[in-house]
Motif scaffolding. Structure first.
Motif, PDB file in Angstrom:
ATOM      1  N   SER A  60       0.959  -1.310   0.109  1.00 38.78           N
ATOM      2  CA  SER A  60       0.089  -0.053   0.145  1.00 38.78           C
ATOM      3  C   SER A  60       0.931   1.229  -0.042  1.00 38.78           C
ATOM      4  O   SER A  60       1.948   1.358   0.681  1.00 38.78           O
ATOM      5  N   PRO A  61       0.514   2.495  -0.666  1.00 36.81           N
ATOM      6  CA  PRO A  61       1.104   3.577  -0.580  1.00 36.81           C
ATOM      7  C   PRO A  61       0.821   4.002   0.791  1.00 36.81           C
ATOM      8  O   PRO A  61       0.000   3.996   1.478  1.00 36.81           O
TER       9      PRO A  61
ATOM     10  N   VAL B  49     -10.516  10.538  13.167  1.00 36.01           N
ATOM     11  CA  VAL B  49     -11.927  11.274  12.905  1.00 36.01           C
ATOM     12  C   VAL B  49     -12.980  10.372  13.446  1.00 36.01           C
ATOM     13  O   VAL B  49     -14.019  10.896  14.279  1.00 36.01           O
ATOM     14  N   GLN B  50     -13.143   8.946  13.572  1.00 34.18           N
ATOM     15  CA  GLN B  50     -14.188   8.285  13.913  1.00 34.18           C
ATOM     16  C   GLN B  50     -14.175   8.026  15.365  1.00 34.18           C
ATOM     17  O   GLN B  50     -15.131   8.408  16.150  1.00 34.18           O
ATOM     18  N   TRP B  51     -13.104   7.556  15.898  1.00 35.87           N
ATOM     19  CA  TRP B  51     -12.608   7.405  17.235  1.00 35.87           C
ATOM     20  C   TRP B  51     -12.135   8.535  18.093  1.00 35.87           C
ATOM     21  O   TRP B  51     -12.411   8.682  19.320  1.00 35.87           O
ATOM     22  N   GLN B  52     -11.804   9.396  17.437  1.00 36.90           N
ATOM     23  CA  GLN B  52     -11.091  10.665  17.995  1.00 36.90           C
ATOM     24  C   GLN B  52     -10.282  10.433  19.310  1.00 36.90           C
ATOM     25  O   GLN B  52     -10.392  10.979  20.209  1.00 36.90           O
TER      26      GLN B  52
ATOM     27  N   LEU C   9      -6.826  10.180  18.628  1.00 42.29           N
ATOM     28  CA  LEU C   9      -5.423  11.055  18.048  1.00 42.29           C
ATOM     29  C   LEU C   9      -5.633  12.233  17.289  1.00 42.29           C
ATOM     30  O   LEU C   9      -6.767  12.396  16.953  1.00 42.29           O
TER      31      LEU C   9
ATOM     32  N   VAL D 235       1.415  14.477   4.325  1.00 41.55           N
ATOM     33  CA  VAL D 235       0.021  14.018   4.804  1.00 41.55           C
ATOM     34  C   VAL D 235      -0.393  14.527   6.265  1.00 41.55           C
ATOM     35  O   VAL D 235      -1.365  15.381   6.303  1.00 41.55           O
TER      36      VAL D 235
ATOM     37  N   LEU E 143       2.827   5.833  13.990  1.00 39.17           N
ATOM     38  CA  LEU E 143       2.055   4.642  13.532  1.00 39.17           C
ATOM     39  C   LEU E 143       1.968   4.249  11.925  1.00 39.17           C
ATOM     40  O   LEU E 143       1.968   3.311  11.735  1.00 39.17           O
TER      41      LEU E 143
ATOM     42  N   TYR F 192      -4.329   7.387   5.518  1.00 41.66           N
ATOM     43  CA  TYR F 192      -5.651   7.995   5.533  1.00 41.66           C
ATOM     44  C   TYR F 192      -6.421   7.266   6.234  1.00 41.66           C
ATOM     45  O   TYR F 192      -7.549   7.466   7.119  1.00 41.66           O
ATOM     46  N   VAL F 193      -6.217   5.763   5.996  1.00 42.04           N
ATOM     47  CA  VAL F 193      -7.013   4.749   7.056  1.00 42.04           C
ATOM     48  C   VAL F 193      -6.999   4.777   8.433  1.00 42.04           C
ATOM     49  O   VAL F 193      -7.773   4.955   9.063  1.00 42.04           O
TER      50      VAL F 193
ATOM     51  N   LEU G  36      -8.789   8.177   9.318  1.00 39.50           N
ATOM     52  CA  LEU G  36     -10.147   8.050   9.378  1.00 39.50           C
ATOM     53  C   LEU G  36     -10.516   7.192  10.632  1.00 39.50           C
ATOM     54  O   LEU G  36     -11.473   7.931  11.317  1.00 39.50           O
ATOM     55  N   PHE G  37      -9.901   6.176  11.235  1.00 36.46           N
ATOM     56  CA  PHE G  37     -10.458   5.565  12.283  1.00 36.46           C
ATOM     57  C   PHE G  37      -9.891   6.182  13.489  1.00 36.46           C
ATOM     58  O   PHE G  37     -10.756   6.387  14.401  1.00 36.46           O
TER      59      PHE G  37
ATOM     60  N   PHE H 171       0.136   6.940   1.773  1.00 37.05           N
ATOM     61  CA  PHE H 171      -0.909   8.029   2.235  1.00 37.05           C
ATOM     62  C   PHE H 171      -2.165   7.140   2.287  1.00 37.05           C
ATOM     63  O   PHE H 171      -2.889   7.518   2.909  1.00 37.05           O
ATOM     64  N   PHE H 172      -2.277   6.012   1.600  1.00 35.14           N
ATOM     65  CA  PHE H 172      -3.338   5.057   1.646  1.00 35.14           C
ATOM     66  C   PHE H 172      -3.627   4.716   3.323  1.00 35.14           C
ATOM     67  O   PHE H 172      -4.319   5.005   4.165  1.00 35.14           O
TER      68      PHE H 172
END
Lengths: 331, 452
Positions: free
Chosen positions: A158-159, A173-176, A178, A276, A202, A165-166, A169-170, A161-162
């Protein structure tokens, strides 16, 4: 002379030579090509006289060799020059007396930040990958090994940046848990600094761990196939003893190599990840300089990355020589 | 170095090992703990959403989980031994393996539990299980597709291809299936894509995957970007541009590298020395850094599409050094064979020897290297485009798309369909490289007979 000392000195000399050649390649790659950077500094609307004045100022009219040795001499004495954007700012303000910020001052805090990020990544990644690598080698062919294989292969492929972003995202944004932007500042206390830089670290860990784990696994499997390990097993000592007493001391050289090679790999990975997460490190500065064609900054950043790469490889080389018993005790 | 210096050096090294072991112990604990935390987060979305990581770190419940896991592992083995009257499988099972089984079972239960929960929240506004569900669907569907594809391959074709498919692992058949899909998308992009890659529609930011009442549009299933271009079409054209450019670059790199490597192997002497030292120098600088440097230099000469071409040449030259190393090594091994000696004695030229004698005997390692090299080139180009320095607009390209759509990630909490947008092109890149790697892994294992 002891052969270890001789080989080490040889490698060191070779490393210094490589650095000099690399500096030449970097300088030549940018300076031998046609194209006018004086024009780039002043912009499209500059008069020919102003361009000529700037050319004289930066020394673009000097012959190539003189410019190279001037640059190298300045580098060795610790003077990295002034960036084009600073000069543009100065000419824009129209004064000679404006205090120019030298590149050294621009780079120093960012260099520390990048080292901090790389160090944080190494602290997380090295133990995990060595442990998982050894486990996968011990239980090779098992479900654990196969899952580890597929996961690491996917994360290598995987690059950056993928993965970045994953994770954002988790975790952000979703679990907030970090922060999504790793904007560290010099006055932050250590824990807050680690917390802020954890997401980029990470991301890098995911990439580096995969590489390191696969290489550790291969090295250990290679080792476990050797006759003295079989002998130790046939003697009837426990598997843990086989690993700790017989395999690990000999696995040292390959493991040192694996760690150093992957830290060298970090050097490139850091660029994309810093962009990023808007992390104020050298990678980010480098990309900005490339975008604005700020040649002095590009050269210095490139040289820093390349030297880190060369030095890490050199360290790996020398450490694996030092840990090789056959070289330490010549007949 | 004298003996007296060596002893402290070794002592120092061993101190480092002990320290590393110590850190490793902490690391393993930390890792297990982190995994458990991540597993438990969906259950406690409310508390972790408000409290940052400090609060999560403060919880000591993970020790309880760990203890439960250990008890579970022990119990699993003991029950297994009782029930099967000490069958060797359970009798000789190490504790760590038992732990692994229980851990995996826990993982499966947690995943299934979350999956069943994910449908109960569908009525509510923010679909917090969107990514979890999509990932699970993708995983299951792709595994089924891979197995079916392998079955299909076993039934059609000649005897040899049937045998090939029968012996293939599922990962390899998955890889081949994905590569075929990408090739079709790349070749027939203008026919498959519903709109043009540069067409700008008046409605920007259409939400993907939702009915019209919620701001979607059936004509644009994946929505439109900030300036109103259809994202689905751009993704499909991206296959043509990104994969096509990476492929051309790899072919060019191979042409340069293989020619140079074989020339060095055949001619030896000063040609070999000059080429090898040149390659050594070029390889001393990391690839991405070097290509960024050269692109800076090239950007004062070219712009737009010209810069894209310059990038192709730059990356091809940098990557050809790696190809050179391999093909020189392979060539050296072949050059010492008797049939090369025979052709030398016949008086054949260098071209004949390279193309008729060496190349046919070096295809297997070169083919595997081609796959790996393609992945590297593809990832480098994607990274450069992501930084805005690779493939230039108006061509639709995945790296640039990720950069442009990146900010949508921040919508994940209340509109996951938006947050998915940057992951689509990024995932498309990842999927192809994973697929190629799977196939190459299988090819290498087959050709080298690595049975371990």
């Amino acid at each position: 002379m002891h052969p270890v000392l001789r080989i080490t000195l040889q490698r060191l000399a070779l490393g210094v030579l490589t650095l000099v050649i690399v500096s030449f390649v970097i300088f030549a790659a940018v300076n031998l090509l046609p194209g006018d950077f004086a024009q780039a500094i002043l912009g499209q609307g500059a008069t020919p006289e102003a361009v000529e004045a700037i050319r004289n100022d930066i020394g673009l009219n000097d012959p190539f060799w003189i410019r190279y040795f001037d640059w190298l001499g300045a580098l060795v004495s610790g003077d990295l020059g002034v960036s084009y954007s600073q000069m543009m700012f100065a000419t824009g303000m129209g004064g000679e007396d404006i205090q120019l910020i030298p590149i050294t001052e621009q780079i120093a805090p960012r260099f520390y930040n990048t080292m901090f990020l790389a160090g944080l990544t190494a602290i997380i990644a090295v133990p995990i990958s060595l442990a998982v690598g050894v486990l996968a080698a011990l239980y090779r062919g098992s479900a654990f090994d196969r899952i580890a294989n597929i996961t690491t292969l996917s994360s290598i492929s995987s690059p950056e940046f993928f993965l970045a972003y994953v994770l954002t995202l988790f975790l952000a944004v979703q679990w907030q848990i970090l922060p999504s932007l790793a904007s560290v500042t010099p006055e932050m206390p250590l824990f807050e600094r680690i917390y802020t830089a954890l997401l980029p670290a990470l991301t890098l860990t995911l990439v580096v761990t995969a590489h390191m784990m696969r290489m550790t696994r291969a090295a250990i499997i290679n080792l476990l196939a050797s006759p003295y390990i079989e002998m130790a097993r046939l003697k009837g000592i426990s598997p843990i003893q086989v690993i700790v007493k017989h395999a690990l001391p000999n696995a040292l050289a390959p493991i040192i190599n694996v760690v150093a090679l992957n830290l060298a790999y970090l050097v490139t990975g850091v660029v994309v990840v810093e962009v990023v997460f808007a992390y104020p490190g050298i990678g980010n500065l480098f990309v900005d300089a490339v975008r604005s064609r700020d040649i002095p900054v590009v050269q210095i950043c490139c040289l820093i990355f390349a030297s880190a790469y060369v030095l890490l490889n050199l360290t790996a080389d020398i450490l694996s020589i030092l840990s090789n018993p056959r070289l330490r005790h010549p007949k | 170095m004298s003996r007296s210096l060596v002893v402290p050096a070794i002592a120092l090294l061993f101190t480092v090992i002990v320290l590393v072991d110590f850190v490793m112990g902490i690391g393993v604990l930390w890792y297990l703990y982190a995994v458990l935390q991540i597993l438990m987060v969906p259950f406690e979305l409310m508390t972790t959403a408000t409290a940052p990581m400090v609060a999560v770190l403060g919880g000591w419940k993970w020790i309880v989980y760990l203890a439960l896991l250990c008890v579970g592992g022990y119990g699993f083995r003991a029950v297994g031994q009782r029930l099967t009257k000490n069958r060797p499988f359970y009798r000789d099972m190490p504790f760590s393996v038992a732990l692994g089984y229980v851990f995996a079972a826990t993982l499966i239960v947690v995943v299934l539990l979350n999956y069943s929960r994910s449908f109960s929240t569908l009525g509510g506004m923010p679909d917090s299980y969107f990514f979890f569900r999509s990932a699970l669907h993708f995983l299951v569907l792709s595994s089924v597709a891979a197995v079916l594809f392998r079955q299909f391959g076993c039934m059609v074709g000649t005897a040899s291809t049937r045998k090939l498919f029968r012996q293939m692992p599922a990962t390899a058949s998955f890889g081949i299936l994905i590569i075929i899909c990408y090739a079709i998308a790349a070749i027939f992009a203008p026919m498959i894509a519903p709109h043009g890659q540069e067409t700008i529609f008046p409605r920007a930011n259409i939400i993907p995957l939702v009915p019209e009442a919620m701001g979607g549009d059936p004509a644009f299933p994946l929505g439109t970007d900030q300036i109103g271009r259809d994202i689905l079409s751009r993704l499909i054209y991206g296959a043509q541009n990104t994969v096509g450019i990476a492929f051309v670059t790899t072919v060019l790199a191979f042409f340069l590298g293989v020619t140079g490597g074989f020339l060095a192997a055949v001619l030896r002497g000063w040609v070999d020395q000059v080429l090898s030292r040149l390659v050594d120098v070029l390889m001393a600088i990391p690839a991405l850094i070097f290509s960024l440097l050269l692109i800076t230099a090239a950007s004062s000469l070219f712009s737009g599409t010209g810069l894209t071409w310059a990038m192709i040449v730059i990356i091809a030259v940098i990557d050809s050094t790696r190809v050179f190393r391999l093909s020189r090594a392979v060539g050296m091994n072949i050059v010492v064979m008797d049939y090369i000696e025979a052709s030398r004695l016949r008086g054949e030229g260098v071209g004949y020897m390279i193309f008729r004698e060496i190349l046919p005997n070096a295809t297997a390692p070169l083919l595997a290297e081609f796959g790996l090299r393609f992945c590297f080139v593809f990832l480098t180009i994607a990274a450069l485009s992501f930084l805005g320095l690779g493939i230039q607009p108006p061509l639709a390209d995945w790296g640039t798309m990720v950069k442009d759509l990146g900010q949508f990630v921040n919508y994940a909490a209340f509109l996951p369909q938006y947050a998915m947008l940057p992951l689509l092109p990024a995932g498309a890149i990842a999927l192809l490289t994973v697929a190629v790697n799977f196939v190459v892994d299988w090819m290498l294992q087959r050709s080298s007979g690595l049975k371990e």
